[in-house]
Design a protein around this motif. Structure first.
Motif, mmCIF file in Angstrom:
data_model
loop_
_atom_site.group_PDB
_atom_site.id
_atom_site.type_symbol
_atom_site.label_atom_id
_atom_site.label_comp_id
_atom_site.label_asym_id
_atom_site.label_seq_id
_atom_site.Cartn_x
_atom_site.Cartn_y
_atom_site.Cartn_z
ATOM 1 N N VAL A 39 -6.567 54.804 54.830
ATOM 2 C CA VAL A 39 -5.796 56.040 55.240
ATOM 3 C C VAL A 39 -4.452 55.194 54.881
ATOM 4 C CG1 VAL A 39 -6.895 56.902 57.144
ATOM 5 C CG2 VAL A 39 -5.458 54.865 57.588
ATOM 6 N N PRO A 40 -3.249 56.194 54.284
ATOM 7 C CA PRO A 40 -1.998 55.495 54.272
ATOM 8 C C PRO A 40 -1.214 55.186 55.398
ATOM 9 C CG PRO A 40 -2.372 57.865 53.300
ATOM 10 C CD PRO A 40 -3.504 57.479 54.209
ATOM 11 N N ILE A 41 -0.251 54.411 55.063
ATOM 12 C CA ILE A 41 0.520 53.594 56.186
ATOM 13 C C ILE A 41 1.181 54.691 56.552
ATOM 14 C CG2 ILE A 41 2.395 52.787 54.634
ATOM 15 C CD1 ILE A 41 2.512 50.237 56.344
ATOM 16 N N GLY A 42 1.539 54.707 58.127
ATOM 17 C CA GLY A 42 2.402 55.698 58.425
ATOM 18 C C GLY A 42 1.698 57.107 58.855
ATOM 19 N N SER A 43 0.649 57.053 58.411
ATOM 20 C CA SER A 43 -0.016 58.533 58.690
ATOM 21 C C SER A 43 -0.682 58.497 59.957
ATOM 22 C CB SER A 43 -1.227 58.930 57.603
ATOM 23 O OG SER A 43 -1.938 57.740 57.380
ATOM 24 N N GLY A 84 6.431 61.977 62.303
ATOM 25 C CA GLY A 84 6.988 63.038 61.700
ATOM 26 C C GLY A 84 7.010 64.357 62.764
ATOM 27 N N GLY A 85 6.892 63.999 64.078
ATOM 28 C CA GLY A 85 6.883 64.943 65.244
ATOM 29 C C GLY A 85 5.583 65.328 65.705
ATOM 30 N N TYR A 98 -1.971 57.179 65.835
ATOM 31 C CA TYR A 98 -0.692 57.727 65.222
ATOM 32 C C TYR A 98 0.129 56.439 64.574
ATOM 33 C CZ TYR A 98 -1.256 61.968 68.040
ATOM 34 O OH TYR A 98 -1.456 63.092 68.702
ATOM 35 N N ASP A 99 0.803 57.026 63.510
ATOM 36 C CA ASP A 99 1.769 56.052 62.735
ATOM 37 C C ASP A 99 0.963 54.790 62.386
ATOM 38 O OD1 ASP A 99 3.936 54.941 61.623
ATOM 39 O OD2 ASP A 99 5.012 54.465 63.280
ATOM 40 N N VAL A 100 -0.108 54.873 61.569
ATOM 41 C CA VAL A 100 -1.062 53.548 61.298
ATOM 42 C C VAL A 100 -0.250 52.609 60.660
ATOM 43 C CG1 VAL A 100 -2.842 52.851 59.793
ATOM 44 C CG2 VAL A 100 -2.881 55.285 60.831
ATOM 45 N N GLN A 101 -0.360 51.438 61.155
ATOM 46 C CA GLN A 101 0.362 50.052 60.573
ATOM 47 C C GLN A 101 -0.815 49.106 59.900
ATOM 48 O OE1 GLN A 101 3.702 49.983 60.341
ATOM 49 N NE2 GLN A 101 3.530 52.093 61.334
ATOM 50 N N LYS A 102 -0.193 48.111 59.330
ATOM 51 C CA LYS A 102 -1.102 47.438 58.779
ATOM 52 C C LYS A 102 -1.875 46.399 59.709
ATOM 53 C CE LYS A 102 2.014 46.189 54.807
ATOM 54 N NZ LYS A 102 2.873 45.194 54.155
ATOM 55 N N GLU A 103 -1.385 46.211 61.084
ATOM 56 C CA GLU A 103 -2.178 45.576 61.860
ATOM 57 C C GLU A 103 -3.333 46.330 62.660
ATOM 58 O OE1 GLU A 103 1.728 46.879 63.589
ATOM 59 O OE2 GLU A 103 0.935 45.711 61.958
#
Length: 325
Positions: A39-43, A84-85, A98-103
């Protein structure tokens, strides 16, 4: 006596600590092979405890309890909110990140409470491209360009997953649309085989994958140019060798050699060949006819000549005065 009574107390405390730690760290794990989810970061991504049931399920990440899904309600990891809302996700027992991060990378799996069975196992991978830091610039070797010599540019590639694609532009144009002097490599290296005046401008390397983009640029100015006799010599030599290898040049050279050979042949034939015929009355007669010895073995057209070009010996003798009978 106090020394003997301390042992059961210590054992009791250790049991309490072990019981409390077992709530957050799970020593067992499913033996299923994990399925990778990139998954992309931030998605936003949602994991479901399959096969789906309305029973509660406990979610683990790397053997640590991270959330409990209750029936038809979703569980939000760490109470995050979408970047994004508001995003509407059906309440059917998802673990929502929400807001997937590297960790957030790791192995996720769930266990249902009604039958204590394991659900699907996911290996979460995060796709990203880091920004190029301000203190990193495009490396130019040599630092001062030299005319006619190779110039190497190295792009400072940041951390990225999956491995990004690196492309170069010169003055906002792809290098494939400019010249064949550029050679780019997957590691971010750009080589100009023979640096010249038309290679000045803005050089930009772009780092891309489906999760993000980053770029860095550099400007090569003519003021940084070193033009010496030694640097111009290879340019002249390379230009001559390229001209000699050109097919058009070889064609023109062949035409020139052929024309020169024919011209020399004609000059030698006219100057050295002595005509074997009687002298003609008028000079144009000699040039208007073709001698067979100019090109032996070939037929030549015989053009009839007017009377003014007739051979002198073919004219009738002049009339003599005869005595009157």
């Amino acid at each position: 006596m106090s020394h003997h009574y301390s042992h059961p107390i210590i054992h009791f405390c250790l049991l309490i600590l072990l019981f409390s730690s077992s709530e957050s760290i799970h020593t067992l794990a499913p033996k299923k092979a994990p399925s990778e989810r990139l998954v992309p970061i931030g998605s936003t991504t949602a994991l479901e405890c399959e096969p789906y049931t309305s029973a509660n399920a406990t979610w683990y990440r790397d053997k640590h309890v991270i959330a409990v899904v209750e029936g038809h309600k979703n569980a939000i990891l760490n109470g995050r909110v979408p970047r994004g809302g508001e995003e509407r996700i059906p309440d059917i027992g998802f673990l929502v990140i929400y807001d997937v991060q590297k960790e957030d990378e790791g192995i996720y799996y769930c266990q249902r409470e009604n039958d204590t069975k394991w659900g699907e196992v996911f290996q979460l991978k995060v796709a990203f491209v880091d920004e190029v830091s301000e203190n990193k610039k495009i490396i130019v070797e040599p630092i001062v360009p030299i005319l006619g010599r190779p110039l190497v540019l190295k792009c400072p590639v940041p951390n990225a997953y999956p491995p990004p694609k690196i492309t170069w532009t010169v003055n906002s144009l792809p290098i494939s649309h400019i010249s064949s002097d550029y050679f780019s490599f997957p590691n971010g290296t750009l080589i100009i085989s023979h640096f010249s005046y038309h290679h000045f401008g803005y050089f930009e390397c772009n780092i891309n994958n489906f999760a993000g983009h980053s770029s860095v640029n550099a400007f090569i100015d003519s003021r940084d140019l070193v033009a010496t006799f030694e640097s111009l010599k290879p340019t002249f030599i390379n230009g001559c060798s390229a001209a000699l290898r050109s097919s058009l040049f070889m064609f023109l050279l062949g035409c020139l050699v052929t024309s020169g050979a024919v011209l020399i042949y004609l000059i030698c034939a006219v100057c050295l060949l002595k005509p074997g015929r009687p002298r003609r009355v008028l000079r144009p007669t000699f040039w208007s006819r073709t001698d067979p010895r100019l090109a032996p073995g070939f037929r030549k057209a015989v053009v009839p000549l007017p009377d003014c070009f007739v051979n002198a010996r073919m004219l009738p003798p002049p009339a003599q005065n005869l005595p009157n009978a």
